[in-house]
Design an enzyme around this catalytic site. Sequence first.
Site, PDB file in Angstrom:
ATOM      1  CD  GLU A  84      -4.679  31.846  49.550  1.00  0.00           C
ATOM      2  OE1 GLU A  84      -5.030  32.577  48.792  1.00  0.00           O
ATOM      3  OE2 GLU A  84      -5.566  31.247  50.290  1.00  0.00           O
ATOM      4  CG  LEU A  85       2.295  36.711  54.249  1.00  0.00           C
ATOM      5  CD1 LEU A  85       2.927  36.070  55.186  1.00  0.00           C
ATOM      6  CD2 LEU A  85       3.401  37.528  53.731  1.00  0.00           C
ATOM      7  CG  ASP A  86      -0.202  38.339  57.196  1.00  0.00           C
ATOM      8  OD1 ASP A  86       0.029  37.542  58.140  1.00  0.00           O
ATOM      9  OD2 ASP A  86       0.650  39.464  56.873  1.00  0.00           O
ATOM     10  CD  GLU A  87      -4.364  37.029  50.724  1.00  0.00           C
ATOM     11  OE1 GLU A  87      -5.119  36.331  50.267  1.00  0.00           O
ATOM     12  OE2 GLU A  87      -3.704  38.048  50.174  1.00  0.00           O
TER      13      GLU A  87
END
Length: 283
Positions: A225-228
């Site tokens: 999950e991109l940047d999460e």
Amino acid sequence: MIRDQHLVLSLSCPDRPGIVRAVAGLLADHGGNITESQQFGDASTGLFFMRVQVEVGESRERLEESLARLADEFKMTWQLDVVGRRMRTLILVSKAGHCLSDLGYRERSDRLPIEVVGVVSNHRDLEPMAEFYGYPFHHIPVTPETKPAAEARLLELVEEHDVELVVLARYMQVLSDDLCSRLEGRVINIHHSFLPSFKGARPYAQAHSRGVKLIGATAHYVTAELDEGPIIEQDVERVDHSDDVREMVALGEDVERRVLARAVRWHAEHRVLRDGRRTVVFR
């Protein structure tokens, strides 16, 4: 005769009475002297977390055997390491050098317990900086067509150098889901974070045009999950109408440097424990 060893034990398990007493008792039975201890029970997840530094005179192998039996009883996930051991680290960069320079300085001045075994970049801009710090430099260009081969080469480097930690020090490429999965819990990223948030090109210029009052940075574990991924550390700097874009960039780089350095140090010292989508950080 076995010399005293200074070890760090980190663990997590379902919360229940008697965990601290059981761990402390086991360490005492092995002649251990606890020099630091922190623990936390998360009522929302029902999990217990603990980090202990202990000096022991018995063999590490015997202590690990006893810990394994205790882990079975309490369903623990645990790790034992030597306090201050340098964690083998690979740094990934693109063109911005402020985080690489800061990590290099801190490592060389014994302010970070890491051993940088190489620098990987999709550009050659920071090759001189890597050479300045004496780090092997690996140029791995990335395009949509070459991305699978580039990631395969990156994994080869991880295996060749027994890499324990990968740091994305302003590496401007998105890792594939497969790579994130294979390196889960071993990759730390730093990125700018604003209120409100600005994505894409020239984020500081976007922030300046909107008149933001706070700029900041977030260090987190990398997931699909991109940047999460789970957040390790965050910090902010206050700005106002008098700060131009160049000044905001400089302030942003400063906060990125120190947030990333803290996250890397805490990870290398086994102070960060995963708690689902969150982290427990024993600072």
